[in-house]
Design a protein around this motif. Structure first.
Motif, mmCIF file in Angstrom:
data_model
loop_
_atom_site.group_PDB
_atom_site.id
_atom_site.type_symbol
_atom_site.label_atom_id
_atom_site.label_comp_id
_atom_site.label_asym_id
_atom_site.label_seq_id
_atom_site.Cartn_x
_atom_site.Cartn_y
_atom_site.Cartn_z
ATOM 1 N N LEU A 10 0.829 -1.206 0.000
ATOM 2 C CA LEU A 10 0.000 0.000 0.000
ATOM 3 C C LEU A 10 0.865 1.258 0.000
ATOM 4 C CD1 LEU A 10 -2.573 -1.110 2.717
ATOM 5 C CD2 LEU A 10 -2.984 -1.021 0.247
ATOM 6 N N SER A 11 0.262 2.394 -0.316
ATOM 7 C CA SER A 11 0.954 3.676 -0.222
ATOM 8 C C SER A 11 1.286 3.977 1.236
ATOM 9 C CB SER A 11 0.068 4.791 -0.778
ATOM 10 O OG SER A 11 -1.062 4.985 0.071
ATOM 11 N N ASP A 12 2.199 4.921 1.439
ATOM 12 C CA ASP A 12 2.565 5.296 2.808
ATOM 13 C C ASP A 12 1.337 5.713 3.617
ATOM 14 O OD1 ASP A 12 5.132 4.806 2.045
ATOM 15 O OD2 ASP A 12 5.805 6.897 2.130
ATOM 16 N N GLU A 13 0.471 6.515 2.999
ATOM 17 C CA GLU A 13 -0.726 6.988 3.693
ATOM 18 C C GLU A 13 -1.597 5.817 4.140
ATOM 19 O OE1 GLU A 13 -4.870 9.406 2.693
ATOM 20 O OE2 GLU A 13 -3.269 9.295 1.192
ATOM 21 N N HIS A 14 -1.798 4.857 3.259
ATOM 22 C CA HIS A 14 -2.690 3.745 3.596
ATOM 23 C C HIS A 14 -2.016 2.724 4.515
ATOM 24 C CE1 HIS A 14 -5.027 4.973 -0.204
ATOM 25 N NE2 HIS A 14 -5.675 5.387 0.873
ATOM 26 N N ILE A 15 -0.685 2.643 4.461
ATOM 27 C CA ILE A 15 0.029 1.822 5.447
ATOM 28 C C ILE A 15 -0.179 2.400 6.845
ATOM 29 C CG2 ILE A 15 2.347 1.284 6.321
ATOM 30 C CD1 ILE A 15 3.172 0.706 3.436
ATOM 31 N N MET A 16 -0.059 3.707 6.962
ATOM 32 C CA MET A 16 -0.229 4.342 8.275
ATOM 33 C C MET A 16 -1.658 4.191 8.783
ATOM 34 S SD MET A 16 2.292 7.691 8.142
ATOM 35 C CE MET A 16 1.723 8.365 6.600
ATOM 36 N N GLU A 17 -2.636 4.329 7.898
ATOM 37 C CA GLU A 17 -4.025 4.116 8.302
ATOM 38 C C GLU A 17 -4.239 2.671 8.757
ATOM 39 O OE1 GLU A 17 -6.620 5.273 5.142
ATOM 40 O OE2 GLU A 17 -5.894 7.335 5.084
ATOM 41 N N THR A 18 -3.616 1.741 8.038
ATOM 42 C CA THR A 18 -3.723 0.323 8.401
ATOM 43 C C THR A 18 -3.147 0.084 9.789
ATOM 44 O OG1 THR A 18 -3.598 -0.362 6.083
ATOM 45 C CG2 THR A 18 -3.043 -2.015 7.749
ATOM 46 N N ALA A 19 -1.966 0.637 10.046
ATOM 47 C CA ALA A 19 -1.308 0.449 11.344
ATOM 48 C C ALA A 19 -2.177 0.997 12.477
ATOM 49 C CB ALA A 19 0.056 1.128 11.338
ATOM 50 N N LYS A 20 -2.727 2.184 12.282
ATOM 51 C CA LYS A 20 -3.558 2.786 13.326
ATOM 52 C C LYS A 20 -4.785 1.920 13.610
ATOM 53 C CE LYS A 20 -2.202 7.561 12.279
ATOM 54 N NZ LYS A 20 -2.635 8.840 11.660
ATOM 55 N N HIS A 21 -5.383 1.384 12.557
ATOM 56 C CA HIS A 21 -6.595 0.576 12.755
ATOM 57 C C HIS A 21 -6.264 -0.754 13.431
ATOM 58 C CE1 HIS A 21 -10.784 -0.265 12.254
ATOM 59 N NE2 HIS A 21 -10.560 -1.374 11.563
ATOM 60 N N LYS B 266 15.084 7.794 6.726
ATOM 61 C CA LYS B 266 14.882 8.183 8.124
ATOM 62 C C LYS B 266 13.623 9.031 8.283
ATOM 63 C CE LYS B 266 18.920 10.043 8.766
ATOM 64 N NZ LYS B 266 19.995 10.777 9.489
ATOM 65 N N GLU B 267 13.398 9.956 7.362
ATOM 66 C CA GLU B 267 12.214 10.799 7.447
ATOM 67 C C GLU B 267 10.938 9.981 7.285
ATOM 68 O OE1 GLU B 267 12.056 14.276 8.163
ATOM 69 O OE2 GLU B 267 14.024 13.577 8.864
ATOM 70 N N LYS B 268 10.955 9.061 6.333
ATOM 71 C CA LYS B 268 9.788 8.189 6.134
ATOM 72 C C LYS B 268 9.548 7.329 7.371
ATOM 73 C CE LYS B 268 8.138 4.327 3.322
ATOM 74 N NZ LYS B 268 8.377 3.464 2.148
ATOM 75 N N ASN B 269 10.620 6.762 7.917
ATOM 76 C CA ASN B 269 10.478 5.905 9.096
ATOM 77 C C ASN B 269 9.909 6.672 10.284
ATOM 78 O OD1 ASN B 269 11.514 3.835 7.558
ATOM 79 N ND2 ASN B 269 13.553 3.879 8.498
ATOM 80 N N LYS B 270 10.295 7.927 10.425
ATOM 81 C CA LYS B 270 9.753 8.738 11.518
ATOM 82 C C LYS B 270 8.240 8.923 11.362
ATOM 83 C CE LYS B 270 13.959 11.344 12.622
ATOM 84 N NZ LYS B 270 14.053 10.875 14.012
ATOM 85 N N ARG B 271 7.789 9.146 10.133
ATOM 86 C CA ARG B 271 6.341 9.293 9.908
ATOM 87 C C ARG B 271 5.623 7.987 10.238
ATOM 88 N NH1 ARG B 271 8.309 11.659 5.194
ATOM 89 N NH2 ARG B 271 7.596 9.911 3.900
ATOM 90 N N MET B 272 6.223 6.883 9.841
ATOM 91 C CA MET B 272 5.621 5.581 10.137
ATOM 92 C C MET B 272 5.583 5.335 11.645
ATOM 93 S SD MET B 272 4.703 4.057 7.342
ATOM 94 C CE MET B 272 4.880 4.408 5.598
ATOM 95 N N ARG B 273 6.630 5.720 12.320
ATOM 96 C CA ARG B 273 6.693 5.521 13.772
ATOM 97 C C ARG B 273 5.584 6.300 14.464
ATOM 98 N NH1 ARG B 273 6.383 3.363 17.721
ATOM 99 N NH2 ARG B 273 7.749 3.387 19.550
ATOM 100 N N GLU B 274 5.330 7.517 14.004
ATOM 101 C CA GLU B 274 4.284 8.339 14.594
ATOM 102 C C GLU B 274 2.900 7.728 14.380
ATOM 103 O OE1 GLU B 274 4.949 12.081 12.739
ATOM 104 O OE2 GLU B 274 6.742 12.537 13.936
ATOM 105 N N GLY C 268 12.753 4.686 19.415
ATOM 106 C CA GLY C 268 12.161 3.651 20.251
ATOM 107 C C GLY C 268 11.582 2.486 19.486
ATOM 108 N N ALA C 269 12.031 2.282 18.257
ATOM 109 C CA ALA C 269 11.534 1.181 17.434
ATOM 110 C C ALA C 269 12.645 0.144 17.240
ATOM 111 C CB ALA C 269 11.033 1.707 16.093
ATOM 112 N N TYR C 270 12.343 -0.877 16.451
ATOM 113 C CA TYR C 270 13.229 -2.028 16.308
ATOM 114 C C TYR C 270 13.591 -2.220 14.834
ATOM 115 C CZ TYR C 270 11.590 -2.678 21.006
ATOM 116 O OH TYR C 270 11.297 -2.458 22.328
ATOM 117 N N ALA C 271 14.850 -2.574 14.597
ATOM 118 C CA ALA C 271 15.368 -2.725 13.236
ATOM 119 C C ALA C 271 15.760 -4.178 12.981
ATOM 120 C CB ALA C 271 16.584 -1.823 13.031
ATOM 121 N N ILE C 272 15.178 -4.747 11.930
ATOM 122 C CA ILE C 272 15.510 -6.104 11.497
ATOM 123 C C ILE C 272 16.182 -5.988 10.139
ATOM 124 C CG2 ILE C 272 14.630 -8.389 10.910
ATOM 125 C CD1 ILE C 272 12.186 -7.753 12.687
ATOM 126 N N LYS C 273 17.452 -6.313 10.064
ATOM 127 C CA LYS C 273 18.190 -6.196 8.802
ATOM 128 C C LYS C 273 18.079 -7.492 8.006
ATOM 129 C CE LYS C 273 20.385 -5.143 5.385
ATOM 130 N NZ LYS C 273 19.610 -4.405 4.373
#
Length: 309
Positions: free
Chosen positions: A79-90, A143-151, A195-200
């Motif tokens: 999904l797009s970033d916007e819809h990924i974030m909506e999915t996470a919140k739900h 990093k900027e994208k990850n910060k938005r996702m974290r929020e 405060g998040a976790y990184a899996i390489k």
């Protein structure tokens, strides 16, 4: 324990009640549960209200699928970033933060495709400083994208730039240290600070750059590719006190091997990854489209029977 707590304990080198499991992607949903996960293209011709409904419905379907599979980490893709974030919140809202949520979060150079390999080689030879400037920009945007996702409630990030062939890294260890390692470290450091976790994740033979990867301080390494000769027993011996391990169940055996080979691979991965904690049981890639569903079910059945400490 909640799934989230279990995953975090494993990612922080602790021993939860049992070994958690997840996959980077699960491509068998249509065969096992009746339909695919939603993709951004599916939303193209919908109204805004219809899109909102479809995204929430898909989030609920994901919770159903991954709960049935027993995953502690839910990957959100397609999904797009916007819809990924909506999915996470739900998902977090309807499950009361039961799961660790993860999305793609890398921004480092990966193995170029066939059309781009020569161009990349020439760029490194002719203008290495420009390559580094490009690498710094890529890391900044990641990093900027990850910060938005974290929020939006994303707890972890899969860093999926592939660095290695079965024969070894596409860059020498010295070149990896120059053109990738500082930028990978920067991305992971930003994830940790938030405060998040990184899996390489990287397929292939990581052994020549294993210490470089560990020095970037990911919480975990995935996929510990047995098709490239990566032995989880040896990786656990070398760096198991510094980084959690995910994977090592042989994906090729799931497609073309015998049942005995599949179970032996499961046994070897669990037996050598599990002791002392810091291990997440999963395949060395993903349960991919076209894989016999019965084979992946064998992996899950083995996990359920052998997961407890």
């Amino acid at each position: 324990m909640t799934h989230r707590e279990r995953a975090i304990m494993a990612l922080t080198l602790q021993q939860p009640d049992y070994v958690p499991t997840f996959e980077l992607e699960y491509q068998l949903a249509d065969k096992v549960f009746g339909k695919d996960f939603l993709k951004e293209d599916d939303l193209k011709n919908l109204s805004e209200k219809e899109k909102e409904f479809a995204v929430k419905e898909n989030a609920e379907y994901m919770v159903h699928v991954y709960s049935e599979l027993g995953y502690s980490i839910i990957p959100i893709h397609y999904l797009s970033d916007e819809h990924i974030m909506e999915t996470a919140k739900h998902i977090n809202r309807i499950t009361n933060n039961e799961f660790l949520l993860t999305v793609h979060g890398d921004g480092t150079f990966a193995i170029p495709d066939g059309d781009g390999m020569l161009d990349f080689v020439y760029r490194i030879a002719d203008d290495p400083e420009d390559v580094k400037t490009n690498a710094a920009f890529m890391a900044y945007f990641a990093k900027e994208k990850n910060k938005r996702m974290r929020e939006a409630g994303i707890d972890s990030f899969i860093l999926c730039s592939d660095y290695c062939f079965n024969s070894g890294p596409f860059l020498s260890p010295a070149m990896f240290e120059e053109f990738i390692q500082p930028y990978l470290y920067d991305i992971i450091d930003s994830i940790r600070q938030d405060g998040a976790y990184a899996i390489k994740h990287t397929d292939g033979n990581i052994m020549p750059i294993l210490q470089n990867l560990v020095d970037c301080r990911p919480h975990a390494l995935h996929s510990l590719d047995p098709m490239a000769g990566v032995d989880i027993k040896e990786v656990k011996r070398l760096v198991g006190d510094k980084v959690a391990l995910c994977g090592n169940v042989h994906c090729a055996h799931l497609q073309t091997g015998t049942d005995e080979q599949v179970l032996e691979s499961c046994r070897y991965a669990m037996e050598n990854g599990k002791p002392g904690g810091g291990y997440i049981f999963c395949t060395s890639n993903v349960p991919f489209r076209g894989m016999p569903v019965e084979r992946y079910q064998m992996v899950l059945d083995f996990w359920r029977e052998n997961r407890y400490y």
